[in-house]
Design a protein around this motif. Structure first.
Motif, PDB file in Angstrom:
ATOM      1  N   ASP A 256       0.833  -1.209   0.000  1.00  0.00           N
ATOM      2  CA  ASP A 256       0.000   0.000   0.000  1.00  0.00           C
ATOM      3  C   ASP A 256       0.866   1.257   0.000  1.00  0.00           C
ATOM      4  O   ASP A 256       0.595   2.215  -0.740  1.00  0.00           O
ATOM      5  N   LEU A 257       1.897   1.264   0.825  1.00  0.00           N
ATOM      6  CA  LEU A 257       2.799   2.421   0.852  1.00  0.00           C
ATOM      7  C   LEU A 257       3.464   2.620  -0.510  1.00  0.00           C
ATOM      8  O   LEU A 257       3.599   3.749  -1.001  1.00  0.00           O
ATOM      9  N   GLN A 258       3.911   1.532  -1.107  1.00  0.00           N
ATOM     10  CA  GLN A 258       4.581   1.625  -2.408  1.00  0.00           C
ATOM     11  C   GLN A 258       3.642   2.146  -3.482  1.00  0.00           C
ATOM     12  O   GLN A 258       4.033   2.961  -4.327  1.00  0.00           O
ATOM     13  N   GLU A 259       2.389   1.718  -3.449  1.00  0.00           N
ATOM     14  CA  GLU A 259       1.405   2.189  -4.422  1.00  0.00           C
ATOM     15  C   GLU A 259       1.145   3.682  -4.275  1.00  0.00           C
ATOM     16  O   GLU A 259       0.848   4.373  -5.254  1.00  0.00           O
ATOM     17  N   ARG A 260       1.273   4.180  -3.049  1.00  0.00           N
ATOM     18  CA  ARG A 260       1.020   5.605  -2.783  1.00  0.00           C
ATOM     19  C   ARG A 260       2.297   6.442  -2.879  1.00  0.00           C
ATOM     20  O   ARG A 260       2.316   7.588  -2.458  1.00  0.00           O
ATOM     21  N   GLY A 261       3.368   5.835  -3.391  1.00  0.00           N
ATOM     22  CA  GLY A 261       4.607   6.577  -3.554  1.00  0.00           C
ATOM     23  C   GLY A 261       5.342   6.838  -2.258  1.00  0.00           C
ATOM     24  O   GLY A 261       6.125   7.792  -2.174  1.00  0.00           O
ATOM     25  N   LYS A 262       5.130   6.001  -1.248  1.00  0.00           N
ATOM     26  CA  LYS A 262       5.759   6.182   0.057  1.00  0.00           C
ATOM     27  C   LYS A 262       6.623   4.971   0.429  1.00  0.00           C
ATOM     28  O   LYS A 262       6.691   4.572   1.584  1.00  0.00           O
ATOM     29  N   ASP A 263       7.267   4.403  -0.559  1.00  0.00           N
ATOM     30  CA  ASP A 263       8.091   3.213  -0.324  1.00  0.00           C
ATOM     31  C   ASP A 263       9.248   3.558   0.605  1.00  0.00           C
ATOM     32  O   ASP A 263      10.140   4.332   0.246  1.00  0.00           O
ATOM     33  N   PRO A 264       9.287   2.987   1.840  1.00  0.00           N
ATOM     34  CA  PRO A 264      10.363   3.331   2.782  1.00  0.00           C
ATOM     35  C   PRO A 264      11.737   2.894   2.274  1.00  0.00           C
ATOM     36  O   PRO A 264      12.757   3.478   2.634  1.00  0.00           O
ATOM     37  N   PHE A 265      11.778   1.863   1.417  1.00  0.00           N
ATOM     38  CA  PHE A 265      13.057   1.359   0.937  1.00  0.00           C
ATOM     39  C   PHE A 265      13.685   2.255  -0.125  1.00  0.00           C
ATOM     40  O   PHE A 265      14.806   2.002  -0.569  1.00  0.00           O
TER      41      PHE A 265
END
Length: 515
Positions: free
Chosen positions: A28-37
């Motif tokens: 979900d984070l990656q889809e929203r452009g918030k990928d912590p990695f």
């Protein structure tokens, strides 16, 4: 292992489902452009203990209405792992653990974001084990706990595994050794041991450098694994199509450097011995050896006593240390006993009256000391020492003047050539160091190597073989020299009150689990 619950009495959830949920949160984070990695760095200004130790200077002020005054000069930035989290509507608390300890963080919805409060919603979805960056202001809660009032929370790494339940910690010893990273997260005591180990080694270097010693490095892959009585690991060097061994000692190469004119040298390095594993032995371990020209084993005793006292005072804070509930006093002069006197004191046998190997074997039989047929008088003396004396050497003690049969690289005592100028240093019933007045007579050395090769032919896999290049170095000429070897791991056990060698090795040797 179970996920730590936010509320008491919350029903347990299937672990596979919990792992699935974590990956869904990441997706979900990656889809929203918030990928912590995708985050590559985070600027850290303080650690938790920096803030606690300097709290008065860092604490943010409050205005007349009791609101936090956000003075940019008081702003701090920390990073670490979430170990505890309590969500309470518009405000929450978490506990963040970093290198030095942990600190509570207060996260208020209106402080970290504005409507639609997406950042706060993301914080509420964070899990125990996630790594976060926190910016905020140090303050004390109503209960007086030093905390950080967060103004920004950044997810730096999403943890996709589940930590053990915090209150019970990680108690499975086998898992602690196999997954040391998990042990360091869950057990602060383990982390403190390895921080202290690093300080011990740093202090050793500082002390020896201050004494004029030069640190060097010597080969690990060797053709002749000499310098100690141990079975080596063997391997094949494809490029040269030659069989080689992993070193069992540092001795013979360091002595070559003394021949070359480097008068004070030392090395701290890994050595490898193809032997058993127990609470005090690991097949690869850290050894320090040092050699000093123009001194003897008495000089090595003085150095050992001074070094150990220095380590206790600088690393442990006192010359009196406690191991397993027993106090050992390094402030007093260390006791010095010959091996013959120690056996007489604790076994009641006077080896000065033993004239032949036959008499020695008869004494061994009378005292139920097991020996092998090829053992000589000096070998049996050493067996008596191991059987009756070692356990009594709790306080710092030097055992001197070993029999020549067990000391193939050591100078004979001029007044009694059956014995050599060697000592072992004992504490807590353990051998902590081994030192010689080094043998520099090449003719005598070749005879000693010859005797070792005869033992090898009889099946003694720990016997040395002749190192011709080392013999050539001795024939060029080595000055009178004192040398000593210290087991660093055992030293660390003693100074950190650790019960097993695996407790002071970050990654001890373990049998591979069946796949």
């Amino acid at each position: 292992m179970a996920e730590q619950n936010n509320k008491n009495n919350q029903p347990q959830v299937d672990e596979k489902q919990l792992l699935k949920v974590r990956r869904e949160k990441l997706a979900d984070l990656q889809e929203r452009g918030k990928d912590p990695f995708q985050i590559t760095k985070y600027d850290v200004t303080h650690h938790s203990m920096d803030i606690k130790n300097n709290f008065e200077a860092l604490e943010a002020e409050h205005d007349e209405e009791g609101k936090l005054v956000k003075d940019p000069a008081k702003l701090v930035s920390i990073a670490g792992r979430i170990m505890l989290k309590r969500v309470m509507g518009k405000a929450s608390f978490c506990n963040v653990q970093d290198l030095e300890g942990n600190i509570q963080v207060y996260v208020a919805r209106n402080e970290v974001c504005e409507e639609p409060f997406d950042e706060y919603k993301d914080f509420k979805k964070m899990d125990i084990g996630d790594i976060v960056g926190i910016k905020g202001y140090p303050f004390k809660t109503k209960t007086g706990e030093m905390s950080i009032h967060a103004t920004e929370v950044t997810l730096l790494t999403k943890s996709l595994q589940i930590l053990p339940e915090k209150h019970h910690g990680l108690t499975n010893t086998d898992l602690r050794y196999r997954q040391r990273y998990l042990d360091l997260i869950m057990n602060q005591e383990a982390k403190e041991v390895f921080v202290k180990r690093s300080k011990i080694i740093s202090e050793i270097r500082r002390y020896l450098d201050g004494q004029g010693f030069m640190e060097v490095e010597t080969p690990m892959l060797v053709h002749n694994a000499g310098g100690a009585a141990a079975r080596p690991f063997e391997t094949h060097f494809n490029a040269l199509d030659e069989d080689v061994k992993l070193r069992i000692s540092l001795e013979l190469y360091l002595k070559r450097l003394i021949v070359g004119g480097l008068e004070k040298v030392y090395e701290i390095g890994r050595v490898f011995r193809n032997e058993g594993v127990d609470t005090r032995h690991n097949p690869e371990f850290t050894l320090m050896e040092l050699y000093q020209a123009y001194t003897d084993y008495n000089g090595m005793m003085d150095l050992t006593e001074n070094l150990y006292r220095h380590l206790a005072e600088t690393v442990c804070g006192s010359a009196k240390i406690v191991y397993n509930g027993i106090e050992m006093d390094l402030s007093k002069p260390f006791e010095r006993l010959t091996m013959v006197d120690a056996v007489k004191k604790y076994a009641g046998v006077d080896w000065n009256e033993v004239e032949t190997v036959e008499q020695a074997k008869e004494l061994a039989k009378e005292h139920h000391v097991e020996f092998e047929e090829h053992h000589k008088k000096g070998d049996i003396l050493n067996l008596f020492f191991e059987e009756f004396v070692e356990e009594h050497l709790v306080q710092p003690t030097f055992i001197m003047d070993h029999p020549i049969e067990i000391s193939p690289l050591t100078k004979k005592k001029p007044e009694n050539p059956e014995y050599v100028e060697r000592f072992e240093f004992f504490m807590n019933g353990w051998e902590m160091a081994n030192a010689y007045s080094e043998l520099n007579d090449p003719i005598d050395q070749r005879e000693r190597f010859k005797a070792q090769e005869e033992l090898l032919a009889l099946g003694d896999e720990e016997a040395n073989t002749t190192d011709e290049d080392f013999m050539n170095a001795l024939e060029i000429g080595m000055p009178p020299t004192g040398g000593i070897g210290f087991g660093i791991d055992r030293m660390c056990m003693l100074l950190t009150d650790s019960q097993a060698i695996r407790d002071v090795l970050l990654f001890p040797t373990m049998k591979q689990l069946d796949k």
